[in-house]
Design a protein around this motif. Structure first.
Motif, PDB file in Angstrom:
ATOM      1  N   CYS A 127       0.830  -1.215   0.000  1.00  0.00           N
ATOM      2  CA  CYS A 127       0.000   0.000   0.000  1.00  0.00           C
ATOM      3  C   CYS A 127       0.863   1.263   0.000  1.00  0.00           C
ATOM      4  O   CYS A 127       0.622   2.204  -0.764  1.00  0.00           O
ATOM      5  CB  CYS A 127      -0.923  -0.005   1.219  1.00  0.00           C
ATOM      6  N   ILE A 128       1.869   1.288   0.877  1.00  0.00           N
ATOM      7  CA  ILE A 128       2.743   2.456   0.966  1.00  0.00           C
ATOM      8  C   ILE A 128       3.490   2.654  -0.343  1.00  0.00           C
ATOM      9  O   ILE A 128       3.658   3.788  -0.822  1.00  0.00           O
ATOM     10  CB  ILE A 128       3.730   2.288   2.135  1.00  0.00           C
ATOM     11  N   ALA A 129       3.956   1.574  -0.956  1.00  0.00           N
ATOM     12  CA  ALA A 129       4.706   1.692  -2.209  1.00  0.00           C
ATOM     13  C   ALA A 129       3.848   2.296  -3.312  1.00  0.00           C
ATOM     14  O   ALA A 129       4.326   3.093  -4.131  1.00  0.00           O
ATOM     15  CB  ALA A 129       5.228   0.319  -2.631  1.00  0.00           C
ATOM     16  N   ILE A 130       2.570   1.929  -3.347  1.00  0.00           N
ATOM     17  CA  ILE A 130       1.667   2.479  -4.366  1.00  0.00           C
ATOM     18  C   ILE A 130       1.476   3.974  -4.148  1.00  0.00           C
ATOM     19  O   ILE A 130       1.513   4.773  -5.094  1.00  0.00           O
ATOM     20  CB  ILE A 130       0.324   1.727  -4.335  1.00  0.00           C
ATOM     21  N   ILE A 131       1.288   4.367  -2.882  1.00  0.00           N
ATOM     22  CA  ILE A 131       1.148   5.795  -2.565  1.00  0.00           C
ATOM     23  C   ILE A 131       2.391   6.560  -3.000  1.00  0.00           C
ATOM     24  O   ILE A 131       2.313   7.706  -3.466  1.00  0.00           O
ATOM     25  CB  ILE A 131       0.897   5.980  -1.065  1.00  0.00           C
ATOM     26  N   GLU A 132       3.572   5.932  -2.861  1.00  0.00           N
ATOM     27  CA  GLU A 132       4.828   6.592  -3.213  1.00  0.00           C
ATOM     28  C   GLU A 132       5.089   6.582  -4.709  1.00  0.00           C
ATOM     29  O   GLU A 132       6.113   7.091  -5.163  1.00  0.00           O
ATOM     30  CB  GLU A 132       5.988   5.932  -2.470  1.00  0.00           C
ATOM     31  N   GLY A 133       4.172   5.982  -5.493  1.00  0.00           N
ATOM     32  CA  GLY A 133       4.286   6.068  -6.942  1.00  0.00           C
ATOM     33  C   GLY A 133       4.805   4.837  -7.639  1.00  0.00           C
ATOM     34  O   GLY A 133       5.043   4.864  -8.853  1.00  0.00           O
ATOM     35  N   LEU A 134       4.991   3.734  -6.926  1.00  0.00           N
ATOM     36  CA  LEU A 134       5.473   2.505  -7.561  1.00  0.00           C
ATOM     37  C   LEU A 134       4.298   1.825  -8.250  1.00  0.00           C
ATOM     38  O   LEU A 134       3.349   1.386  -7.602  1.00  0.00           O
ATOM     39  CB  LEU A 134       6.093   1.576  -6.508  1.00  0.00           C
ATOM     40  N   GLU A 135       4.346   1.741  -9.562  1.00  0.00           N
ATOM     41  CA  GLU A 135       3.242   1.193 -10.342  1.00  0.00           C
ATOM     42  C   GLU A 135       3.543  -0.253 -10.713  1.00  0.00           C
ATOM     43  O   GLU A 135       4.598  -0.575 -11.253  1.00  0.00           O
ATOM     44  CB  GLU A 135       3.026   2.027 -11.619  1.00  0.00           C
ATOM     45  N   SER A 136       2.573  -1.137 -10.424  1.00  0.00           N
ATOM     46  CA  SER A 136       2.718  -2.551 -10.752  1.00  0.00           C
ATOM     47  C   SER A 136       1.369  -3.226 -10.559  1.00  0.00           C
ATOM     48  O   SER A 136       0.782  -3.135  -9.476  1.00  0.00           O
ATOM     49  CB  SER A 136       3.775  -3.211  -9.849  1.00  0.00           C
ATOM     50  N   PRO A 137       0.847  -3.914 -11.579  1.00  0.00           N
ATOM     51  CA  PRO A 137      -0.418  -4.646 -11.415  1.00  0.00           C
ATOM     52  C   PRO A 137      -0.348  -5.672 -10.301  1.00  0.00           C
ATOM     53  O   PRO A 137      -1.302  -5.823  -9.527  1.00  0.00           O
ATOM     54  CB  PRO A 137      -0.613  -5.304 -12.787  1.00  0.00           C
ATOM     55  N   ALA A 138       0.805  -6.370 -10.198  1.00  0.00           N
ATOM     56  CA  ALA A 138       0.951  -7.375  -9.145  1.00  0.00           C
ATOM     57  C   ALA A 138       0.944  -6.723  -7.764  1.00  0.00           C
ATOM     58  O   ALA A 138       0.406  -7.275  -6.805  1.00  0.00           O
ATOM     59  CB  ALA A 138       2.234  -8.178  -9.357  1.00  0.00           C
ATOM     60  N   LEU A 139       1.512  -5.530  -7.684  1.00  0.00           N
ATOM     61  CA  LEU A 139       1.546  -4.815  -6.409  1.00  0.00           C
ATOM     62  C   LEU A 139       0.132  -4.375  -6.012  1.00  0.00           C
ATOM     63  O   LEU A 139      -0.240  -4.422  -4.835  1.00  0.00           O
ATOM     64  CB  LEU A 139       2.472  -3.605  -6.522  1.00  0.00           C
ATOM     65  N   GLN A 140      -0.678  -3.972  -6.999  1.00  0.00           N
ATOM     66  CA  GLN A 140      -2.059  -3.597  -6.719  1.00  0.00           C
ATOM     67  C   GLN A 140      -2.830  -4.779  -6.159  1.00  0.00           C
ATOM     68  O   GLN A 140      -3.612  -4.645  -5.215  1.00  0.00           O
ATOM     69  CB  GLN A 140      -2.726  -3.090  -8.016  1.00  0.00           C
ATOM     70  N   ARG A 141      -2.591  -5.968  -6.723  1.00  0.00           N
ATOM     71  CA  ARG A 141      -3.285  -7.160  -6.240  1.00  0.00           C
ATOM     72  C   ARG A 141      -2.834  -7.521  -4.818  1.00  0.00           C
ATOM     73  O   ARG A 141      -3.639  -7.945  -3.994  1.00  0.00           O
ATOM     74  CB  ARG A 141      -3.018  -8.330  -7.185  1.00  0.00           C
ATOM     75  N   LEU A 142      -1.538  -7.334  -4.534  1.00  0.00           N
ATOM     76  CA  LEU A 142      -1.044  -7.635  -3.199  1.00  0.00           C
ATOM     77  C   LEU A 142      -1.600  -6.654  -2.178  1.00  0.00           C
ATOM     78  O   LEU A 142      -1.884  -7.020  -1.028  1.00  0.00           O
ATOM     79  CB  LEU A 142       0.487  -7.599  -3.183  1.00  0.00           C
ATOM     80  N   ALA A 143      -1.770  -5.384  -2.580  1.00  0.00           N
ATOM     81  CA  ALA A 143      -2.290  -4.372  -1.662  1.00  0.00           C
ATOM     82  C   ALA A 143      -3.759  -4.627  -1.316  1.00  0.00           C
ATOM     83  O   ALA A 143      -4.215  -4.252  -0.225  1.00  0.00           O
ATOM     84  CB  ALA A 143      -2.130  -2.984  -2.278  1.00  0.00           C
ATOM     85  N   SER A 144      -4.524  -5.239  -2.231  1.00  0.00           N
ATOM     86  CA  SER A 144      -5.922  -5.609  -1.989  1.00  0.00           C
ATOM     87  C   SER A 144      -6.093  -7.070  -2.388  1.00  0.00           C
ATOM     88  O   SER A 144      -6.587  -7.379  -3.484  1.00  0.00           O
ATOM     89  CB  SER A 144      -6.877  -4.726  -2.795  1.00  0.00           C
ATOM     90  N   PRO A 145      -5.641  -7.987  -1.546  1.00  0.00           N
ATOM     91  CA  PRO A 145      -5.611  -9.413  -1.919  1.00  0.00           C
ATOM     92  C   PRO A 145      -6.989  -9.937  -2.292  1.00  0.00           C
ATOM     93  O   PRO A 145      -7.940  -9.817  -1.507  1.00  0.00           O
ATOM     94  CB  PRO A 145      -5.089 -10.086  -0.643  1.00  0.00           C
ATOM     95  N   PRO A 146      -7.125 -10.509  -3.496  1.00  0.00           N
ATOM     96  CA  PRO A 146      -8.406 -11.100  -3.895  1.00  0.00           C
ATOM     97  C   PRO A 146      -8.721 -12.320  -3.029  1.00  0.00           C
ATOM     98  O   PRO A 146      -7.821 -13.038  -2.592  1.00  0.00           O
ATOM     99  CB  PRO A 146      -8.172 -11.512  -5.359  1.00  0.00           C
ATOM    100  N   ALA A 147      -9.975 -12.540  -2.774  1.00  0.00           N
ATOM    101  CA  ALA A 147     -10.381 -13.696  -1.973  1.00  0.00           C
ATOM    102  C   ALA A 147      -9.999 -14.982  -2.694  1.00  0.00           C
ATOM    103  O   ALA A 147     -10.152 -15.111  -3.918  1.00  0.00           O
ATOM    104  CB  ALA A 147     -11.894 -13.655  -1.728  1.00  0.00           C
TER     105      ALA A 147
END
Length: 344
Positions: free
Chosen positions: A53-73
């Protein structure tokens, strides 16, 4: 708490200072969080999810990172972590209980930062070299106390990295003795990177890798910046750097330590003592009068004296082994320890 979205969660974590607290790039902090989770999976998924989550706020773009920040069930955290490592092209080190190292460390990315600071030590009135990796001071996290600068960079900078792997001490016990507890680091240069792997009392749960140019600049600054020195320590460094060690070795002698009174402390008598080992059996000491001399002038006098044949010195000696007779190189002005023998 129910999170509206990834950014809401990240802002909360940042406000509460629950994010991974190390200086460096966002990618590096994700890397550290995953390494921490690998070392202790029982800690739960929050450590890696929060870092994402923090990395995304800091501007690190990655689809895999987005999924890790909001883990799918229904998706295993291991799968999400592996996807992030592949997406960010970050290799995860594998720690062991005794030594932190990486198999094939040449593939480890140079994402870490390094700096040093020389500060007074808590024991013996000396100094210690503190080591900061990604902004975190690690000598206290290891054996407890940084090494004295003499043990790291004087007269030779032992932290200089080459293609030949070598292990050097990095930290000692808080009591001041390296042999009591120790942190060692194995250093090797590979292309544009310098790798560190820890052993004995390890301060981090992974090895670290620095960009070679940044590493060289920091190590070079440590070996050439002496603003921390007292007059006594400056004298000691100059003696270590200028004495002819090969000439001493020809007589079986090795410089052991340099210690003296601090000029300006109001004493009537100021002196410096030079100790040399003579094999395993003797310690030889010379005492010089410091009054009226600068550290540079006194270092020159010490160098000139030690360049002369030892039979002409005014020195004291003490036995370290089973012998009782004077050492074979003793001259007429040599005295047993306890009897004054001021060289100059």
């Amino acid at each position: 708490m129910v999170w509206r979205n990834v950014r809401h969660r990240a802002r909360y974590l940042d406000d509460q200072r629950l994010a991974v607290a190390s200086v460096g790039s966002a990618s590096q902090r994700v890397h550290e969080a995953i390494a921490a989770w690998e070392a202790d999976p029982a800690a739960g998924p929050e450590v890696v999810v929060d870092a994402a989550c923090i990395a995304i706020i800091e501007g690190l773009e990655s689809p895999a990172l987005q999924r890790l920040a909001s883990p799918p069930a229904g998706v295993a955290l291991r799968t999400l972590v592996d996807d992030v490592l592949a997406d960010l092209q970050v290799a995860l080190p594998a720690p062991t209980p005794k030594t932190v190292s990486v198999s094939g460390s040449a593939t480890r990315p140079a994402l870490d930062s390094l700096r040093f600071d020389v500060v007074p030590a808590d024991v013996g009135g000396g100094f210690q070299v503190q080591v900061f990796v990604n902004g975190m001071e690690i000598t206290s996290r290891g054996a407890g106390l940084g090494l004295d600068p003499y043990d790291l960079v004087i007269p030779e900078n032992r932290l200089v990295a080459t293609s030949e792997r070598r292990t050097v001490p990095l930290a000692r016990c808080k009591c001041g003795v390296y042999g009591c507890r120790a942190t060692d680091v194995t250093i090797v240069r590979d292309l544009a990177s310098v790798h560190w792997d820890f052993s004995e009392v390890i301060p981090l749960d992974r090895g670290v890798t620095f960009p070679a140019d940044q590493y060289d600049a920091q190590v070079g600054a440590l070996g050439s910046a002496f603003g921390w020195e007292t007059a006594e320590r400056k004298l000691g460094r100059l003696v270590w750097e200028t004495v002819d060690h090969e000439r001493l070795a020809d007589n079986g002698l090795r410089l052991r330590w340099v210690a003296g009174d601090q000029p300006g402390d109001g004493r009537d008598s100021l002196s410096v003592r030079i100790a040399l080992d003579l094999g395993r059996d003797y310690q030889v000491m010379l005492t010089f009068d410091w009054r009226g001399r600068s550290p540079v002038e006194l270092a020159r006098l010490v160098r000139r004296t030690l360049a002369r044949p030892p039979q002409g010195w005014r020195a004291t000696w003490q036995v370290l082994g089973p012998l009782s007779a004077p050492p074979h190189i003793a001259g007429p002005a040599w005295r047993p320890a306890g009897e004054a023998a001021v060289a100059a």
